[in-house]
Design an enzyme around this catalytic site. Structure first.
Site, PDB file in Angstrom:
ATOM      1  N   SER A 199       1.024  -1.305  -0.357  1.00  0.00           N
ATOM      2  CA  SER A 199      -0.077   0.277   0.177  1.00  0.00           C
ATOM      3  C   SER A 199       0.519   1.351  -0.005  1.00  0.00           C
ATOM      4  O   SER A 199       2.010   1.403  -0.803  1.00  0.00           O
ATOM      5  CB  SER A 199      -0.698  -0.122   0.859  1.00  0.00           C
ATOM      6  OG  SER A 199      -1.558   1.090   0.735  1.00  0.00           O
ATOM      7  N   LYS A 254      -0.469  -4.001  -3.426  1.00  0.00           N
ATOM      8  CA  LYS A 254      -1.425  -3.304  -2.870  1.00  0.00           C
ATOM      9  C   LYS A 254      -1.837  -2.017  -3.482  1.00  0.00           C
ATOM     10  O   LYS A 254      -1.157  -1.260  -2.258  1.00  0.00           O
ATOM     11  CB  LYS A 254      -1.967  -3.763  -1.308  1.00  0.00           C
ATOM     12  CG  LYS A 254      -3.032  -2.219  -0.686  1.00  0.00           C
ATOM     13  CD  LYS A 254      -5.039  -3.475  -1.286  1.00  0.00           C
ATOM     14  CE  LYS A 254      -5.035  -2.070  -0.682  1.00  0.00           C
ATOM     15  NZ  LYS A 254      -5.636  -0.970  -1.192  1.00  0.00           N
TER      16      LYS A 254
END
Length: 389
Positions: free
Chosen positions: A304, A329
């Site tokens: 992320s 992600k």
């Protein structure tokens, strides 16, 4: 407000207009989702274009409202609607859960001190254990599988639900309450009963190695961690190379990742992202240190916002990336309030690195792939970068 950090974290979400983009991260027993908040003095970058939720957010809100009218649980109805959507990263939080998650992003939480992620087969794997935490005292290690919490199986559950079980959100469990974990390591399966504790994230740690190398380890991007990275760079010995260790970092506040990127870049693009097709961009602040040799360490637990930072310094030619392929992600979640005050997060888009690479489902490939010897290899790379030509 000084304006030094244009992505400061708001404390709450306005009903009918989301104020954050969430790059969902997994901070089990501690925390939550990463967030890209609004710029001060400006409209939120993801502010809804109508007075209320739109698209799939409206569908989830409608399911919750109908459940309330029928005297049923709006949270459970919203969860069913989200489950039917097939959105892997979607989640529904009760009001209390979301407030707890916001609190955890401020660097404090009640939990057992372990981080985890959902594997592609639905199992929950421990990725990191906080030193001195109840989980560490019990001997839980990275790589262990978390199979149940208080008798409830975790396989196939969204990580956010596992977080809720570990924290005891349903009963507002305080520090000192017990939680029973079912664990698995290889052929061994066992149960541990832990006592929840009040913990701090200590998201940034710094140490000096022989050979003029400063290692800045960022465990997760919580409030002020970006500033801590910048201060660590400023205070490192003159001429020292930097190892930015993002291994096992599940993400966090995207604004803090952008601030961390600003420690190494003199302005310019960090990432682009889209919200329902509308393009946005994130930029570093000018004045970062662009002269020190820099290596970024990553692995399969780098997710992320940590991937966003990695992609920025790699694409901009600022760092060599060492380790193994990151998690992948790269989707964007937007939260919105439901009629009962709970919060639904649904995927609305994806982010890309400065060169336009998509990360979701692909991850970032290091410039130098290596395993357990990643740190020594990083030191060797820094020596090479520092050598005169």
């Amino acid at each position: 407000m000084s304006g030094r950090d244009p992505f400061c974290q708001p404390r709450r979400i306005r009903r009918g207009a989301a104020l954050t983009l969430v790059f969902a991260s997994v901070l089990v027993a501690g925390a939550a989702t990463g967030a890209l908040p609004q710029s001060p003095g400006k409209s939120a970058p993801d502010e809804a274009r109508s007075a209320g939720p739109v698209g799939r957010h409206a569908d989830v809100a409608r399911a919750a409202e109908e459940a309330m009218a029928d005297g049923k649980s709006p949270v459970q109805a919203a969860k069913r609607a989200v489950s039917r959507s097939g959105d892997r990263w979607a989640a529904v939080y009760s009001r209390g859960e979301y407030e707890e998650f916001e609190e955890s992003l401020d660097g404090q939480y009640t939990g057992v001190g372990l981080w985890a992620r959902s594997e592609r087969d639905g199992r929950i794997e421990v990725t990191r254990v906080r030193a001195g935490s109840p989980a560490a005292t019990a001997g839980i290690r990275p790589g262990d599988l978390l199979r149940s919490v208080d008798g409830e199986k975790t396989d196939g559950r969204p990580v956010t639900e596992v977080v809720s079980l570990l924290r005891g959100d349903a009963t507002d469990a305080p520090a000192g309450t017990a939680v029973r974990l079912g664990l698995e390591r290889g052929n061994r399966a066992w149960t541990e009963t832990l006592r929840r504790a009040r913990l701090s994230t200590d998201s940034v740690t710094v140490r000096e190695l022989d050979g003029r190398v400063t290692v800045i380890k960022v465990a997760t991007f919580t409030k002020d961690s970006g500033h801590q990275v910048r201060e660590a760079v400023r205070q490192s010995p003159p001429g020292a190379g930097i190892v930015l260790d993002l291994r096992g970092n599940p993400g966090g506040l995207v604004g803090e990742a952008v601030t961390a990127a600003s420690a190494f870049l003199d302005g310019g693009l960090v990432a682009t992202y889209d919200v329902d097709g509308e393009q946005r961009a994130l930029h570093a602040e000018p004045g970062g240190d662009t002269t020190r040799p820099l290596v970024a360490l990553v692995d399969g637990g780098t997710m992320s916002a940590a991937e966003l930072l990695t992609g920025a310094v790699q694409d901009r030619g600022r760092a060599l990336v060492v380790g193994s392929r990151t998690f992948g992600k790269g989707s964007v979640q937007m939260p919105s309030r439901l009629p009962d005050g709970s919060v639904a997060e649904l995927t609305v888009g994806h982010y890309r690195t400065p060169s336009g690479r998509g990360v979701d489902g692909r991850g970032i490939t290091p410039d130098l792939e290596t395993g357990e010897d990643a740190l020594p290899r990083a030191q060797a790379v820094l020596r090479g970068l520092a050598s005169p030509s």
